[in-house]
Design an enzyme around this catalytic site. Structure first.
Site: not given
Length: 246
Positions: A154-156, A158
């Site tokens: 999820p972080y990547v 974003s």
């Protein structure tokens, strides 16, 4: 252009902690008047402002939700009214809840997208309208877009969006003499990175780069200062500031 005191003005979102704090300190040491943005940690932002002003620098603390367009418009107004304009916007604000994609909570995912993607869009939109000629807009990605560590999905996702947005904005500001770049740190010793990791994981990550250590917030701040000031021929790029991590 500079402000009424011939001082360049920088707004640093997420300036109350981690990399943001190091960026604030670095830019202040180079003579910038700095607006230290905070979302929840006003006390830390106020302390930074006190330290800078005690050293004869100029700084103010400004608070708002980066994803709230009305609040951020008012914040940009406040910085311009108080410091005389805006030359550099550094957008370090972000969140990083980790977890495997198969089990990831969608409410948490929405929160990541709201802060990291919508927040960057809102800040970049205001910056594109406000930053003066000769200025710089600097967003933050991550080296994990290349290293592809599990649990960072999820972080990547974003941050990949942040990179795309940044590179397009650089081209949309054609002729404005404003550079737009993204900085993509590798493993860096900040609370955001260290939270939830055991000593073995941290040790392994610290040995992953050829320089065999974690990055320090000051390492990242050096790159930001270069892009904010002398790095005028670097534009529309993502700089992987990670000690050589593949």
């Amino acid at each position: 252009m500079t402000n009424r005191n011939n001082t360049r003005v920088a707004l640093v979102t997420g300036g109350s902690g981690g990399i943001g704090e190091a960026v604030v300190q670095k830019l202040a040491s180079e003579g910038y008047a700095v607006a230290v943005h905070y979302a929840g940690n006003q006390a830390k932002a106020d302390t930074l402002v006190e330290e800078i002003t005690a050293a004869d620098g100029t700084a103010i603390a400004v608070g708002a939700d980066v994803a709230d367009e009305t609040a951020m418009q008012a914040l940009f107004d406040q910085v311009e009214d108080t410091l005389g304009g805006i030359d550099v916007v550094v957008n370090t604000a972000g969140i990083m809840p980790l977890g495997p994609i198969a089990d990831y909570d969608l409410e948490t995912f929405d929160r990541v997208i709201r802060t990291n993607v919508r927040g960057t869009f809102v800040v970049s939109q205001q910056a594109a309208r406000r930053v003066r000629s000769g200025g710089a807009i600097i967003n933050f990605s991550t080296s994990v877009t290349r290293t592809q560590f599990p649990s960072y999905g999820p972080y990547v996702a974003s941050k990949a969006a942040v990179e795309g947005l940044t590179l397009i904005l650089a081209r949309e500001l054609h002729g404005k003499d404003i550079t737009v770049n993204a900085v993509a740190p590798g493993p860096t010793a900040t609370p955001l990175f260290l939270d939830g990791k055991d000593a073995q994981t941290i040790e392994k990550l610290s040995k992953a780069a050829p320089l065999e250590r974690l990055g320090q917030p000051g390492d990242i701040a050096e790159t930001v200062a270069f892009l904010a000031g002398p790095g005028r021929w670097v534009n529309g790029q993502t700089l992987f500031t990670n000690g050589g991590l593949a």
